[in-house]
Scaffold this active site. Structure first.
Site: not given
Ligand code: 5GP
Ligand code: ZN
Length: 137
Positions: A87, A94, A100, A102
Site C-alpha cells: 500500500n 498505507q 513494506h 504484505h
Molecule cells: P499498511 O496498512 O501500512 O499497509 O500495513 C501496516 C501493517 O503493519 C498492518 O497490517 C499492521 O497490523 C502492521 N503493524 C503496525 N504496527 C506493527 C507493529 O508494531 N508490529 C507488527 N508486527 N506489525 C505492525
C-alpha cells in the site's frame, strides 16, 4: 534510520517482533494484527517512505526474498493461496510510512475480501491513458 518510525525500530531490532527471517537488508516479521494465519511483512532495513522512494536494486532483492518467503508459507502452513499486497498513501490503505510488502496466506473460508468494483472503459479512454502513462516512463 528515521526517528519515530516504528518499522525502522523493528527492522533494527530496537523493538521486539516475531521475526521469521533477517539479513543485512531486510527483516520479515509476522503482522501484529494479521488478516490470516502467517500474515507477514517484508521490511527493508533502510527507510523508504513508499514505492516511489524505493531503489531498483532493493526492490529486486526484496521481491526475490518474497518468492522465498511465499514458498515457505505455503510449505509450512499449507495455505490454499497467497496475496502479495503493498500500500502507498493513506487512500491506498498505507498506515505505516515505511515501505513494506504484505504476504497474506489465504485459506478456504478465511473471510478476507480484497475485491474492488470493476468499471467499463472505452477503447478511446484506454488509449488516452496508455499514451499519458507511457510518456511518463
Ligand atoms: P499498511 O496498512 O501500512 O499497509 O500495513 C501496516 C501493517 O503493519 C498492518 O497490517 C499492521 O497490523 C502492521 N503493524 C503496525 N504496527 C506493527 C507493529 O508494531 N508490529 C507488527 N508486527 N506489525 C505492525
Ligand atoms: Zn522507517
Amino acid at each position: 534510520m528515521k526517528e519515530d518510525c516504528i518499522f525502522c525500530k523493528i527492522a533494527k531490532g530496537k523493538i521486539p517482533s516475531a521475526t521469521i527471517y533477517e539479513d543485512n537488508h531486510f527483516a520479515v516479521i509476522l503482522d501484529v494484527n494479521p488478516a490470516t494465519k502467517g500474515h507477514c511483512l517484508i521490511i527493508p532495513k533502510e527507510h523508504f517512505d513508499n514505492i516511489y522512494d524505493l531503489d531498483g536494486e532493493t526492490a529486486g532483492k526484496l521481491f526475490s526474498l518474497a518468492t522465498c518467503i511465499a514458498r515457505a508459507l505455503k510449505d509450512a502452513l499449507k495455505c490454499d493461496g497467497l496475496n502479495v499486497i503493498q500500500n502507498n498513501g493513506e487512500i491506498a490503505g498505507q498506515t505505516v510510512n515505511h515501505f513494506h510488502l504484505h504476504l497474506i496466506p489465504r485459506y478456504e473460508g478465511d473471510g478476507v475480501d480484497l475485491t474492488w468494483p470493476q468499471h467499463e472503459v472505452s477503447q478511446d479512454e484506454l488509449e488516452e491513458i496508455r499514451k499519458t502513462v507511457k510518456k511518463a516512463i
